[in-house]
Design a protein around this motif. Structure first.
Motif, PDB file in Angstrom:
ATOM      1  N   ASP A  65       5.015  49.714 -12.099  1.00  0.00           N
ATOM      2  CA  ASP A  65       4.737  49.116 -10.691  1.00  0.00           C
ATOM      3  C   ASP A  65       6.332  48.640 -10.031  1.00  0.00           C
ATOM      4  OD1 ASP A  65       2.104  48.832 -10.911  1.00  0.00           O
ATOM      5  OD2 ASP A  65       2.115  46.924 -11.780  1.00  0.00           O
ATOM      6  N   ASP A  66       7.155  48.629 -10.803  1.00  0.00           N
ATOM      7  CA  ASP A  66       8.648  48.468 -10.281  1.00  0.00           C
ATOM      8  C   ASP A  66       9.049  49.698  -9.840  1.00  0.00           C
ATOM      9  OD1 ASP A  66       8.498  45.605 -11.010  1.00  0.00           O
ATOM     10  OD2 ASP A  66       9.682  46.359 -13.093  1.00  0.00           O
ATOM     11  N   VAL A  67       8.736  50.589 -10.386  1.00  0.00           N
ATOM     12  CA  VAL A  67       9.341  52.125  -9.688  1.00  0.00           C
ATOM     13  C   VAL A  67       8.422  52.153  -8.562  1.00  0.00           C
ATOM     14  CG1 VAL A  67       9.475  54.595 -10.250  1.00  0.00           C
ATOM     15  CG2 VAL A  67      10.019  53.007 -12.029  1.00  0.00           C
ATOM     16  N   ALA A  68       6.991  51.914  -8.562  1.00  0.00           N
ATOM     17  CA  ALA A  68       6.441  52.531  -7.150  1.00  0.00           C
ATOM     18  C   ALA A  68       6.827  51.542  -6.059  1.00  0.00           C
ATOM     19  CB  ALA A  68       4.848  52.072  -7.662  1.00  0.00           C
ATOM     20  N   TRP A  69       7.105  50.251  -6.292  1.00  0.00           N
ATOM     21  CA  TRP A  69       7.708  49.571  -5.222  1.00  0.00           C
ATOM     22  C   TRP A  69       9.049  50.113  -4.734  1.00  0.00           C
ATOM     23  CZ3 TRP A  69       5.612  46.508  -2.013  1.00  0.00           C
ATOM     24  CH2 TRP A  69       4.533  45.854  -2.238  1.00  0.00           C
ATOM     25  N   LYS A  70       9.965  50.524  -5.551  1.00  0.00           N
ATOM     26  CA  LYS A  70      11.142  50.987  -5.122  1.00  0.00           C
ATOM     27  C   LYS A  70      10.901  52.363  -4.452  1.00  0.00           C
ATOM     28  CE  LYS A  70      13.864  48.764  -8.764  1.00  0.00           C
ATOM     29  NZ  LYS A  70      12.973  47.891  -9.134  1.00  0.00           N
ATOM     30  N   LEU A  71      10.087  53.261  -4.789  1.00  0.00           N
ATOM     31  CA  LEU A  71       9.787  54.235  -4.248  1.00  0.00           C
ATOM     32  C   LEU A  71       9.256  54.172  -2.688  1.00  0.00           C
ATOM     33  CD1 LEU A  71       8.509  56.683  -7.190  1.00  0.00           C
ATOM     34  CD2 LEU A  71      10.832  56.845  -5.762  1.00  0.00           C
ATOM     35  N   THR A  72       8.493  53.176  -2.502  1.00  0.00           N
ATOM     36  CA  THR A  72       7.545  52.746  -1.224  1.00  0.00           C
ATOM     37  C   THR A  72       8.498  52.397  -0.367  1.00  0.00           C
ATOM     38  OG1 THR A  72       5.755  52.118  -2.560  1.00  0.00           O
ATOM     39  CG2 THR A  72       5.953  51.192  -0.353  1.00  0.00           C
ATOM     40  N   VAL A  73       9.728  51.465  -0.948  1.00  0.00           N
ATOM     41  CA  VAL A  73      10.763  51.180   0.167  1.00  0.00           C
ATOM     42  C   VAL A  73      11.719  52.438   0.339  1.00  0.00           C
ATOM     43  CG1 VAL A  73      13.169  49.724  -0.059  1.00  0.00           C
ATOM     44  CG2 VAL A  73      10.887  48.923  -0.927  1.00  0.00           C
ATOM     45  N   ILE A  74      11.888  53.168  -0.393  1.00  0.00           N
ATOM     46  CA  ILE A  74      12.673  54.507  -0.120  1.00  0.00           C
ATOM     47  C   ILE A  74      11.939  55.268   1.017  1.00  0.00           C
ATOM     48  CG2 ILE A  74      13.455  56.697  -0.927  1.00  0.00           C
ATOM     49  CD1 ILE A  74      14.238  55.136  -3.793  1.00  0.00           C
ATOM     50  N   TYR A  75      10.756  55.588   0.688  1.00  0.00           N
ATOM     51  CA  TYR A  75      10.086  56.308   1.719  1.00  0.00           C
ATOM     52  C   TYR A  75       9.754  55.688   3.182  1.00  0.00           C
ATOM     53  CZ  TYR A  75       8.298  59.432  -1.839  1.00  0.00           C
ATOM     54  OH  TYR A  75       8.207  60.412  -3.014  1.00  0.00           O
ATOM     55  N   CYS A  76       9.714  54.318   3.170  1.00  0.00           N
ATOM     56  CA  CYS A  76       9.843  53.455   4.219  1.00  0.00           C
ATOM     57  C   CYS A  76      11.109  53.600   4.956  1.00  0.00           C
ATOM     58  CB  CYS A  76       9.453  51.852   4.109  1.00  0.00           C
ATOM     59  SG  CYS A  76       7.731  51.838   3.655  1.00  0.00           S
ATOM     60  N   GLY A  77      12.224  53.672   4.307  1.00  0.00           N
ATOM     61  CA  GLY A  77      13.581  53.774   4.871  1.00  0.00           C
ATOM     62  C   GLY A  77      13.650  55.126   5.273  1.00  0.00           C
ATOM     63  N   PHE A  78      13.273  56.372   4.688  1.00  0.00           N
ATOM     64  CA  PHE A  78      13.385  57.416   5.367  1.00  0.00           C
ATOM     65  C   PHE A  78      12.650  57.664   6.655  1.00  0.00           C
ATOM     66  CE2 PHE A  78      13.416  59.613   0.832  1.00  0.00           C
ATOM     67  CZ  PHE A  78      15.133  59.579   1.032  1.00  0.00           C
ATOM     68  N   ALA A  79      11.427  56.956   6.841  1.00  0.00           N
ATOM     69  CA  ALA A  79      10.483  56.968   7.970  1.00  0.00           C
ATOM     70  C   ALA A  79      11.362  56.298   9.020  1.00  0.00           C
ATOM     71  CB  ALA A  79       9.033  56.414   7.597  1.00  0.00           C
ATOM     72  N   ILE A  80      12.081  55.036   8.808  1.00  0.00           N
ATOM     73  CA  ILE A  80      13.052  54.438   9.714  1.00  0.00           C
ATOM     74  C   ILE A  80      14.031  55.168  10.231  1.00  0.00           C
ATOM     75  CG2 ILE A  80      14.269  52.335  10.054  1.00  0.00           C
ATOM     76  CD1 ILE A  80      12.536  50.892   8.140  1.00  0.00           C
ATOM     77  N   ILE A  81      14.623  55.833   9.217  1.00  0.00           N
ATOM     78  CA  ILE A  81      15.947  56.835   9.680  1.00  0.00           C
ATOM     79  C   ILE A  81      15.144  57.978  10.583  1.00  0.00           C
ATOM     80  CG2 ILE A  81      17.631  58.287   8.703  1.00  0.00           C
ATOM     81  CD1 ILE A  81      17.660  56.685   6.292  1.00  0.00           C
ATOM     82  N   TYR A  82      14.202  58.697  10.026  1.00  0.00           N
ATOM     83  CA  TYR A  82      13.529  59.665  11.036  1.00  0.00           C
ATOM     84  C   TYR A  82      13.155  59.323  12.466  1.00  0.00           C
ATOM     85  CZ  TYR A  82      10.335  62.940  12.783  1.00  0.00           C
ATOM     86  OH  TYR A  82       9.640  63.891  13.537  1.00  0.00           O
ATOM     87  N   TRP A  83      12.475  58.161  12.403  1.00  0.00           N
ATOM     88  CA  TRP A  83      12.290  57.720  13.863  1.00  0.00           C
ATOM     89  C   TRP A  83      13.584  56.935  14.881  1.00  0.00           C
ATOM     90  CZ3 TRP A  83       8.181  59.500  16.154  1.00  0.00           C
ATOM     91  CH2 TRP A  83       6.926  59.673  15.193  1.00  0.00           C
ATOM     92  N   THR A  84      14.443  56.702  14.101  1.00  0.00           N
ATOM     93  CA  THR A  84      15.679  56.141  14.755  1.00  0.00           C
ATOM     94  C   THR A  84      16.278  57.141  15.260  1.00  0.00           C
ATOM     95  OG1 THR A  84      16.847  55.648  13.007  1.00  0.00           O
ATOM     96  CG2 THR A  84      15.629  53.835  13.946  1.00  0.00           C
ATOM     97  N   GLU A  85      16.341  58.488  14.686  1.00  0.00           N
ATOM     98  CA  GLU A  85      17.322  59.369  15.063  1.00  0.00           C
ATOM     99  C   GLU A  85      16.865  60.398  16.239  1.00  0.00           C
ATOM    100  OE1 GLU A  85      17.827  61.926  11.619  1.00  0.00           O
ATOM    101  OE2 GLU A  85      19.343  60.515  10.775  1.00  0.00           O
ATOM    102  N   ARG A  86      15.614  60.030  16.609  1.00  0.00           N
ATOM    103  CA  ARG A  86      15.052  60.734  17.740  1.00  0.00           C
ATOM    104  C   ARG A  86      15.703  60.519  18.970  1.00  0.00           C
ATOM    105  NH1 ARG A  86       9.120  61.386  17.875  1.00  0.00           N
ATOM    106  NH2 ARG A  86       9.124  63.380  16.861  1.00  0.00           N
TER     107      ARG A  86
END
Length: 65
Positions: A44-65
């Protein structure tokens, strides 16, 4: 002079990047118990950390537009 944008190049780029994200997610999801065991944490700890990483990737993707 206006540059023409080829819609096929855009579609291909979106398709390849979507495929890569889905492939990465499925690989990491399958390896989740092994990652957790190696780090001595719960899955569960690893899943939460990966979820945060994927959300970070999404934020970076959308802010670079």
């Amino acid at each position: 002079m206006e540059q023409k944008v080829n819609p096929y190049v855009i579609a291909l780029t979106v398709m390849i990047s979507t495929f890569m994200v889905l492939m990465d997610t499925s690989i990491v999801s399958g390896a989740l118990p092994y990652i957790a065991g190696s780090l001595s944490v719960t899955p569960d700890d690893v899943a939460w950390k990966l979820t945060v990483i994927y959300c970070g990737f999404a934020i970076i993707y959308w802010t670079e537009r």
